[in-house]
Design a protein around this motif. Structure first.
Motif, PDB file in Angstrom:
ATOM      1  N   TRP A 203      70.664   5.842  45.069  1.00  0.00           N
ATOM      2  CA  TRP A 203      70.663   6.790  43.953  1.00  0.00           C
ATOM      3  C   TRP A 203      69.458   6.512  43.066  1.00  0.00           C
ATOM      4  O   TRP A 203      69.142   5.358  42.782  1.00  0.00           O
ATOM      5  N   TYR A 204      68.830   7.575  42.593  1.00  0.00           N
ATOM      6  CA  TYR A 204      67.757   7.478  41.606  1.00  0.00           C
ATOM      7  C   TYR A 204      68.222   8.198  40.341  1.00  0.00           C
ATOM      8  O   TYR A 204      68.554   9.396  40.392  1.00  0.00           O
ATOM      9  N   VAL A 205      68.261   7.481  39.225  1.00  0.00           N
ATOM     10  CA  VAL A 205      68.748   8.035  37.969  1.00  0.00           C
ATOM     11  C   VAL A 205      67.589   8.652  37.195  1.00  0.00           C
ATOM     12  O   VAL A 205      66.545   8.021  37.014  1.00  0.00           O
ATOM     13  N   VAL A 206      67.789   9.895  36.743  1.00  0.00           N
ATOM     14  CA  VAL A 206      66.791  10.617  35.961  1.00  0.00           C
ATOM     15  C   VAL A 206      67.304  10.751  34.533  1.00  0.00           C
ATOM     16  O   VAL A 206      68.316  11.421  34.294  1.00  0.00           O
ATOM     17  N   GLN A 207      66.646  10.105  33.576  1.00  0.00           N
ATOM     18  CA  GLN A 207      67.006  10.285  32.171  1.00  0.00           C
ATOM     19  C   GLN A 207      66.590  11.699  31.755  1.00  0.00           C
ATOM     20  O   GLN A 207      65.428  12.056  31.865  1.00  0.00           O
ATOM     21  N   SER A 208      67.546  12.482  31.273  1.00  0.00           N
ATOM     22  CA  SER A 208      67.254  13.907  31.101  1.00  0.00           C
ATOM     23  C   SER A 208      67.542  14.462  29.712  1.00  0.00           C
ATOM     24  O   SER A 208      67.730  15.675  29.558  1.00  0.00           O
ATOM     25  N   ASP A 209      67.590  13.609  28.695  1.00  0.00           N
ATOM     26  CA  ASP A 209      67.737  14.156  27.340  1.00  0.00           C
ATOM     27  C   ASP A 209      66.538  15.046  26.988  1.00  0.00           C
ATOM     28  O   ASP A 209      66.668  16.000  26.218  1.00  0.00           O
ATOM     29  N   ASP A 210      65.367  14.688  27.512  1.00  0.00           N
ATOM     30  CA  ASP A 210      64.189  15.555  27.373  1.00  0.00           C
ATOM     31  C   ASP A 210      63.958  16.228  28.719  1.00  0.00           C
ATOM     32  O   ASP A 210      63.572  15.575  29.691  1.00  0.00           O
ATOM     33  N   LYS A 211      64.177  17.532  28.786  1.00  0.00           N
ATOM     34  CA  LYS A 211      64.110  18.244  30.061  1.00  0.00           C
ATOM     35  C   LYS A 211      62.715  18.211  30.667  1.00  0.00           C
ATOM     36  O   LYS A 211      62.562  18.110  31.892  1.00  0.00           O
ATOM     37  N   ARG A 212      61.699  18.299  29.830  1.00  0.00           N
ATOM     38  CA  ARG A 212      60.333  18.298  30.367  1.00  0.00           C
ATOM     39  C   ARG A 212      60.042  16.993  31.088  1.00  0.00           C
ATOM     40  O   ARG A 212      59.532  16.984  32.215  1.00  0.00           O
ATOM     41  N   ASN A 217      59.303  13.628  35.856  1.00  0.00           N
ATOM     42  CA  ASN A 217      59.637  12.331  36.444  1.00  0.00           C
ATOM     43  C   ASN A 217      60.289  12.485  37.813  1.00  0.00           C
ATOM     44  O   ASN A 217      59.976  11.753  38.759  1.00  0.00           O
ATOM     45  N   MET A 218      61.211  13.450  37.910  1.00  0.00           N
ATOM     46  CA  MET A 218      61.916  13.629  39.178  1.00  0.00           C
ATOM     47  C   MET A 218      60.964  14.106  40.273  1.00  0.00           C
ATOM     48  O   MET A 218      60.974  13.586  41.406  1.00  0.00           O
TER      49      MET A 218
END
Length: 267
Positions: A203-212, A217-218
């Motif tokens: 699994w790769y976790v994407v911090q997404s509070d900032d959508k841009r 990053n993804m």
């Protein structure tokens, strides 16, 4: 957790376009080499999965890049082996398939909402790593992304959807229920990771509070994990238009034209 720095719009748009250009290059490589790519997008409701999928697929040839977002299973599908309905959507030679949610529904919403039995849930945790190892062993490039959003940011996005008639359809009763069951979903995700975060398909976790930032990053990470390279494609040369042989278009009043709505707008 430290608050993510927001990426400026101009920087975001320039880098997104660069990454999307690389995605097109990657797709050409998939087509020429016959490799198969499967990308799974999972995460909290309103975590930004859909928007990221849209940016990934925006410039890809839709004949060879599909987004799969399955509805609730039918009665017939409920009687099948759990993974069976997903197998038919796996990529074939030269394809990229993006799963907007996947078989991990069983470890998430089905687990939390009691849509499956304890035996079905435990069987999933046992079979899922075996299933994914078979996919990887067969040559599928499997990538799994978990989009992580804070409870405060999720709440804000839900409220935005509630007030936006164009996005209100995104707010379902299940989304509302997820607010009250935030910790239940957290525990379910943690247990899912324990069993399915395997070396062959981590699994790769994407911090997404900032959508841009999440999108950039993804996509950048996906590109970094696929061994694609520039491939030579056939050069296309447009021919000269032939001289007219006397063809004339039929009179305009013989056809039904769409009214010119644009002409009624103020410039």
């Amino acid at each position: 957790m430290a608050k993510e720095a927001r990426v400026g719009k101009k920087v975001y748009e320039a880098e997104l376009l660069r990454l999307q250009t690389e995605l097109v290059t990657m797709q050409a490589w998939l087509r020429q080499t016959g490799n198969r790519l499967l990308v799974i997008f999972e995460g909290r409701d309103a975590a930004g999965k859909g928007g990221t999928i849209s940016r990934v697929s925006q410039y890809l040839n839709p004949r060879y890049a599909r987004t799969v977002a399955l509805p609730a299973p039918t009665d017939r599908e409920r009687g099948q082996w759990y993974f069976q309905r997903y197998v038919q959507h796996l990529p074939t030679k030269g394809e990229a398939v993006l799963f907007d949610r996947s078989w991990y529904n069983r470890a998430g919403v089905e687990r939390v909402m009691n849509f499956c039995t304890e035996d079905e849930y435990r069987r999933f945790l046992h079979q899922c790593p075996l299933f994914e190892r078979m996919l990887v062993e067969d040559g599928i490039l499997l990538r799994k992304y978990w989009f992580s959003v804070s409870d405060a940011e999720q709440q804000r996005r839900f409220e935005d959807r509630l007030d936006d008639p164009l996005r209100r359809w995104k707010l379902s009763p299940m989304d509302v229920e997820s607010i009250a069951r935030w910790e239940d979903y957290s525990r379910a995700k943690d247990e899912m990771f324990v069993h399915t975060d395997i070396p062959e398909a981590p699994w790769y976790v994407v911090q997404s509070d900032d959508k841009r930032s999440a999108r950039l990053n993804m996509i950048a990470h996906l590109l970094s994990t696929v061994p694609y390279q520039q491939v030579s494609e056939p050069k296309i040369k447009l021919p000269k238009r032939p001289k007219s042989s006397g063809y004339q278009r039929p009179p305009r009043d013989s056809q039904h034209f769409v009214p010119n709505h644009a002409a009624t707008l103020e410039s």
